[in-house]
Write a protein that holds these residues in place. Structure first.
Motif: not given
Length: 113
Positions: A80-85, A90-92, A94-98
């Motif tokens: 679960q920790f690896v999946a959340l990391t 990925q979100i970071k 995507q945020f940087q791309a936007v």
């Protein structure tokens, strides 16, 4: 009462000690390094010595705060920790791309997001 050896999980380094303890029928408890790190941060005074760390782990054990986690539960928590990391990374990205699309010169003005 027989003593219990308390070990911090340290990668593969603690496996030889565990094998020795099992061969000699000595009870032991392997503490997750995240739990031991939290135990070290309970004190207002940030003292970093092996004796102080050991004393805090023993206090947690005697107060029954340390919880014995079986391998299946620990494996599940690790997954679960690896999946959340991975989701966080990925979100970071995507945020940087936007931000790069909306404010193309932001990186040069502000530095690291």
């Amino acid at each position: 009462m027989a003593p219990t050896v308390i070990l911090e999980s340290t990668g593969h380094y603690h496996h030889a000690v565990i094998q020795f303890l099992q061969e000699h029928s000595i009870s032991f408890l392997v503490v997750n390094s995240l739990v031991s790190h939290q135990a070290k941060n309970l004190s207002l005074r940030k003292v970093k010595t092996d004796m102080v760390d050991t004393h805090r782990l023993c206090e947690l054990y005697t107060k029954r705060i340390l919880k014995i986690i079986d391998n299946k539960e620990l494996r599940n928590l690790t997954r679960q920790f690896v999946a959340l990391t991975q989701m966080y990374v990925q979100i970071k990205l995507q945020f940087q791309a936007v931000v790069g699309q909306v404010f193309p010169d932001y990186r040069g003005i502000s530095g690291d997001l």
